[in-house]
Motif scaffolding. Structure first.
Motif, short mmCIF file in Angstrom:
data_model
loop_
_atom_site.label_atom_id
_atom_site.label_comp_id
_atom_site.label_asym_id
_atom_site.label_seq_id
_atom_site.Cartn_x
_atom_site.Cartn_y
_atom_site.Cartn_z
N ALA A 241 7.41 -10.46 -8.20
CA ALA A 241 7.47 -9.58 -7.03
C ALA A 241 7.72 -8.16 -7.53
CB ALA A 241 8.59 -10.02 -6.09
N GLN A 242 6.71 -7.32 -7.45
CA GLN A 242 6.78 -6.01 -8.11
C GLN A 242 7.88 -5.09 -7.56
OE1 GLN A 242 5.25 -5.95 -10.81
NE2 GLN A 242 3.98 -7.76 -10.45
N PRO A 243 8.17 -5.09 -6.24
CA PRO A 243 9.24 -4.20 -5.76
C PRO A 243 10.63 -4.83 -5.84
CG PRO A 243 7.54 -4.60 -4.06
CD PRO A 243 7.40 -5.65 -5.11
N LEU B 96 0.82 -1.21 0.00
CA LEU B 96 0.00 0.00 0.00
C LEU B 96 0.85 1.26 0.00
CD1 LEU B 96 -2.72 1.52 0.24
CD2 LEU B 96 -2.59 1.16 2.72
N SER B 97 1.98 1.24 0.69
CA SER B 97 2.80 2.44 0.83
C SER B 97 3.36 2.93 -0.50
CB SER B 97 3.95 2.19 1.80
OG SER B 97 4.78 1.15 1.33
N ILE B 98 3.47 2.04 -1.51
CA ILE B 98 4.08 2.44 -2.79
C ILE B 98 3.10 2.42 -3.95
CG2 ILE B 98 6.36 1.64 -2.07
CD1 ILE B 98 5.93 -0.82 -3.90
N PRO C 15 -4.78 -2.51 -11.30
CA PRO C 15 -4.12 -3.68 -10.75
C PRO C 15 -2.69 -3.38 -10.27
CG PRO C 15 -5.17 -4.23 -12.83
CD PRO C 15 -5.21 -2.74 -12.70
N TYR C 16 -2.24 -4.20 -9.34
CA TYR C 16 -0.94 -4.01 -8.70
C TYR C 16 0.16 -4.56 -9.63
CZ TYR C 16 2.87 -4.75 -5.35
OH TYR C 16 4.08 -4.77 -4.71
N ASP C 17 0.81 -3.67 -10.33
CA ASP C 17 1.97 -4.01 -11.15
C ASP C 17 3.04 -2.95 -10.89
OD1 ASP C 17 1.36 -6.39 -12.68
OD2 ASP C 17 -0.17 -5.21 -13.71
N ARG C 18 4.27 -3.27 -11.23
CA ARG C 18 5.39 -2.36 -10.95
C ARG C 18 5.15 -0.97 -11.54
NH1 ARG C 18 10.76 -4.07 -9.50
NH2 ARG C 18 12.36 -2.48 -9.81
N SER C 19 4.56 -0.94 -12.71
CA SER C 19 4.32 0.35 -13.37
C SER C 19 3.35 1.23 -12.60
CB SER C 19 3.79 0.12 -14.79
OG SER C 19 2.56 -0.60 -14.75
N ALA C 20 2.57 0.64 -11.69
CA ALA C 20 1.59 1.39 -10.91
C ALA C 20 2.09 1.68 -9.50
CB ALA C 20 0.28 0.62 -10.84
N THR C 21 3.42 1.56 -9.30
CA THR C 21 4.01 1.81 -7.98
C THR C 21 5.16 2.79 -8.09
OG1 THR C 21 5.74 0.12 -8.03
CG2 THR C 21 3.52 -0.62 -7.45
N SER C 22 5.69 3.19 -6.94
CA SER C 22 6.85 4.09 -6.96
C SER C 22 8.14 3.36 -7.32
CB SER C 22 7.00 4.78 -5.59
OG SER C 22 7.15 3.84 -4.56
N ASP D 116 15.78 6.66 -1.77
CA ASP D 116 15.14 7.27 -2.94
C ASP D 116 13.97 6.49 -3.50
OD1 ASP D 116 16.70 5.20 -3.86
OD2 ASP D 116 17.80 6.37 -5.35
N ARG D 117 13.36 5.61 -2.68
CA ARG D 117 12.08 5.01 -3.08
C ARG D 117 10.97 5.87 -2.50
NH1 ARG D 117 11.23 -0.71 -0.85
NH2 ARG D 117 10.51 0.42 1.00
N ASP D 118 10.17 6.46 -3.36
CA ASP D 118 9.12 7.36 -2.90
C ASP D 118 8.06 6.62 -2.09
OD1 ASP D 118 10.32 9.50 -4.12
OD2 ASP D 118 9.02 9.46 -5.90
N ILE D 119 7.61 7.27 -1.04
CA ILE D 119 6.45 6.78 -0.27
C ILE D 119 5.22 7.47 -0.86
CG2 ILE D 119 5.35 6.71 1.99
CD1 ILE D 119 8.22 6.91 3.20
N VAL D 120 4.35 6.70 -1.44
CA VAL D 120 3.16 7.27 -2.08
C VAL D 120 2.07 7.54 -1.05
CG1 VAL D 120 1.36 6.89 -3.83
CG2 VAL D 120 3.70 6.07 -4.23
#
Length: 822
Positions: free
Chosen positions: A191-193, A153-155, A160-167, A383-387
């Motif tokens: 594993a997306q992250p 959830l934090s990223i 749908p939950y894919d890497r492109s939809a995360t930080s 440098d991983r953004d917290i969304v």
């Protein structure tokens, strides 16, 4: 012809299998892939807006075994709510090239959002081994994760939950990480992250004054280990975590903890602690098996533990960590960064939210540098953004069950299933309250409750509330058919909800605050929509009453659609209005004046130190306010009664620096020997007369005040006074319940629901619960949401949904006379 699985390929049948629940970002598709290959299933699996969709081909018996195997092999972070299927076709109707020859994972699609976002999960053992093994390419990598752990959830920005939809979208995987990602036999398959030293986020140290750092003088390993050295030297660090920044220091260093309090402007509220393992925790606190499981769970919350009278460590936790408390809030490391940081720290560290008191925690590097430079000496950044901002969840074990005090990281947005009768519930949006704010979406017969957001009076917190509201609405493609708000006309959440309802031309449902509390505990316990009303006891600080006055100690006959107020606490003036929440002595004075007046009090208790304290105040002004009612509204608040007693015995008298401080410290002061062993007759005696002689019954504390003041006159220890008050109040609550549920000697109601922030008092809740159970009552308490205002959004949403399901003509108004005479 048959294949190894025993499937008859001449009798192939195609099923479209829909899996609903928390099934994205938790390794579900890789699990399905493995299970399919083990069972000789042909087809594919993908993520979409409704969850996971599987196309499966086998004979019918093979498909049945396949579905059962999916249940049996559910990944540790996944929750399967339902598996449904429809028949696609029989193989006899299709050509060979129309039937898949193997099984594959295919690209996600983004149609309507009926799936769930999984919460962030604590580091699994396998990833921990990777982070600490010198032979691993992720040795000492602070962001190691797999499908069984790590950020969710934090990223996430959307589903749908894919890497492109995360930080993580800005970090391109290296060849080795990509190979893991694409290997079905690897636990990092999809594993997306997924990341490593070569391609992923990195951590570094900075001084808050901008000067250079000689890391080699601090550590021969890396920036994270250097940060540990700084903590050992007594420095204060701002550390970027998974859901926000924390402020950290050595919890056994009194000077460091005191300085952190001074800089943060947080003078009394307890600090959370983190320890590297359970062994360290058990040196400072007693840990039960249930508490141990909570600490080691995927959610990894802060767990409130009883502090040992005799610390087993050579370095005790500083007294200023939790002033006035007998408990400590501990959590274990839940990210590789935390594990690496604490590896060689044999003592706990303070790990409190990275903010000034009453503000939301920082989540961006830029914001942290702006707001925390005056608090911290160093920054440990990445440098991983917290969304999405996520506070740590807080849990306390009460009556052998974990109870949320704050529901956030690791627990949200896991949905709460609706009870029977809500299967056709429409999409509804509930706006929550003002303090400890959350909101709630009704979607597919589930309640999706936001993480704890905080007190909306702070502008940054209100902005965060609006950000999360937009994120959840967009992610779940939520189109509400009605908006539900608290009855209070001035709550910012209610004002926003009213504007939204007007702008979108939607029905507005206003729910009384304490009715929402009771509805929340009903939903929390899956009380059926058609089960009828029960007696709800809602005790808190305050809430806007149905009669326009301020309530806070209510006995309600309630179901999901309506309620009737059957009993209450004695209404007493809030001297100075909202000031009474933060200056507890005002409640003491107001209560004493309501019970006996100044002349009688002065005549009998002139020698008390409390009297001299009162005389230092402008009593003539306060007397005028009480007589005229100017800025002194009446309130039946049980929370303010706690404040009044606490201030009378000298606990938190002059000023409370956080909500509920006086009541919390009064609970901590209880002498347990008195509570458990003193005769019942010495518990302070409440009475239960009727308002105005003919109105509803109320809990009258006159005799309590005479006893409290008498004990003060006798110099009775405050711990004994606190114990007698708790026991007396519990007896009074049970007496009121018995009075309301018994007519002519016969019991007409056997279930009681307990809610409201006062019931986060472990001593009171356990006393009331055990005594009601001994009287034969079934007692409902909170399990999945907090008893405080962090849970009322759930109550609001089920009240709103029930109003839409039953419609006005079908709704029966709850009436005590109707039910008592039936």
């Amino acid at each position: 012809m048959t294949i190894d699985s025993g499937i008859d390929t001449n009798k192939l049948v195609g099923w479209s299998i829909r899996v609903r629940g928390t099934v994205q970002g938790v390794g579900f598709r890789p699990t399905v892939y493995k299970v399919a290959n083990e069972h000789g299933i042909r087809g594919s699996v993908l993520n979409d807006g409704e969850g996971v969709l599987i196309e499966a081909w086998a004979d019918e018996a093979g498909l049945v075994r396949f579905v059962q195997a999916i249940y049996d092999n559910c990944p540790p972070l996944a929750t399967i709510e339902k598996i449904e299927h429809v028949v696609l076709a029989a193989s006899s109707l299709l050509s060979d090239d129309e039937i898949p020859q193997g099984f594959s994972i295919t690209k996600s699609t983004g149609n309507r959002a009926d799936t769930q976002i999984s919460p962030d999960a604590a580091t699994c053992e396998a990833c921990l081994d990777d982070s600490f093994s010198p032979f691993s390419r992720r040795f000492r990598y602070p962001f190691t994760n797999c499908t069984h752990c790590g950020p969710r959830l934090s990223i996430i920005k959307s589903i749908p939950y894919d890497r492109s939809a995360t930080s993580m979208s800005g970090f391109k995987m290296c060849a080795q990480c990509q190979a893991e990602y694409e290997d079905p036999d690897d636990r990092r398959f999809h594993a997306q992250p997924n990341a490593c030293h070569a391609c992923g986020p990195r951590a570094w140290l900075e001084r808050t004054d901008g000067r250079a750092i000689c890391v080699d003088s601090l550590s021969q390993l890396d920036f994270v280990d250097a940060a540990a050295t700084l903590i050992q030297r007594g420095e204060i660090l701002a550390i970027k975590g998974i859901g926000g920044f924390h402020l950290a220091c050595d919890a056994t260093n009194e000077a460091a903890v005191a300085e952190l309090r001074r800089r943060k402007n947080r003078y009394h509220k307890p600090f959370a602690l983190m320890a590297r393992d359970l062994t360290v925790v058990e040196q400072h606190c007693a840990v039960s098996e249930i508490e141990r499981k909570q600490l080691q769970s995927h959610a990894a919350p802060i767990v409130v533990l009883d502090r040992l009278a005799d610390c087993k460590s050579t370095k005790a936790v500083a007294e200023s960590v939790a002033p006035g408390q007998k408990t400590l809030g501990f959590m274990l490391p839940y990210t590789p960064l935390h594990h690496l940081l604490l590896k060689r720290l044999a003592v706990p560290i303070v790990l409190t939210s990275g903010n000034l008191s009453h503000e939301p925690q920082c989540i961006s590097n830029e914001d942290a540098k702006e707001r925390l430079s005056s608090i911290a000496d160093y920054f440990l950044l990445h440098d991983r953004d917290i969304v999405n901002r996520l506070d740590d969840s807080v849990v306390r074990v009460v009556s052998e069950r974990p109870m949320f005090l704050r529901r956030a990281r690791g627990a949200t947005p896991v949905p709460v299933n609706f009870p029977e009768g809500f299967e056709e519930a429409p999409d509804v949006l509930a706006m929550g309250g003002e303090l400890k704010s959350t909101f709630c979406l009704a979607k597919n017969a589930r309640a999706i409750i936001s993480q704890h957001i905080g007190d909306l009076e702070d502008a940054r917190t209100y902005a965060d509330y609006q950000h999360n509201l937009e994120l959840y609405s967009n992610s779940f493609k939520h189109q509400p058919s009605a908006i539900v708000v608290d009855l209070h006309p001035e709550y910012l959440s209610s004002k926003l909800g009213r504007r939204m309802a007007q702008d979108k031309n939607l029905p507005l449902v206003e729910v009384q605050h304490h009715h929402a509390h009771i509805a929340a505990v009903l939903a929390d316990n899956l009380w059926s929509l058609h089960a009828g009303p029960l007696l709800g006891v809602a005790l808190d600080g305050l809430g806007y009453g149905a009669d326009g006055t301020i309530w806070g100690g209510e006995f309600l006959l309630a179901d999901y659609t309506s309620f009737e107020r059957l009993g209450t606490f004695k209404p007493v003036a809030l001297l100075g209005g909202s000031k009474a929440m933060y200056e507890p002595w005002r409640n003491t004075y107001a209560h004493i004046m309501a019970e006996m007046g100044w002349p009688s009090y002065k005549m009998n208790f002139e020698e008390l130190e409390l009297t001299r304290f009162f005389e230092s105040k402008p009593l003539a002004t306060f007397e005028s306010m009480l007589k005229s009612g100017t800025n002194a509204p009446l309130s039946s608040s049980c929370g303010r009664l706690f404040d009044a007693v606490a201030a009378a015995v000298g606990i938190c008298r002059e000023q409370a620096s956080y909500e509920g401080q006086a009541a919390i410290e009064l609970e901590a002061a209880v002498d347990m020997n008195t509570l458990l062993n003193e005769t019942e007759e010495l518990a302070y005696p409440f009475t239960v007369p009727r308002l105005g002689g003919k109105g509803i019954p109320y809990i009258e504390p006159l005799s309590v005040w005479q006893a409290v003041l008498g004990d003060l006159y006798l110099h009775t220890d405050k711990g004994i006074i606190a114990a007698r008050f708790h026991k007396g109040l519990a007896k009074a609550i049970v007496h009121m319940v018995l009075k309301l549920c018994t007519i002519n000697g016969e019991r007409w109601m056997n279930t009681v629901a307990l809610s409201g922030g006062v019931f986060q008092n472990k001593i009171l809740l356990e006393l009331v619960q055990s005594r009601l159970s001994a009287e034969g009552f079934k007692v409902l308490t909170h399990q999945q949401v907090p008893a405080n205002d962090g849970g009322i959004a759930l109550g609001q949403v089920v009240v709103g949904a029930a109003s839409q399901i039953l419609k006005d003509k079908e709704r029966s108004h709850v009436s005590w006379h109707t039910w008592a005479n039936s």
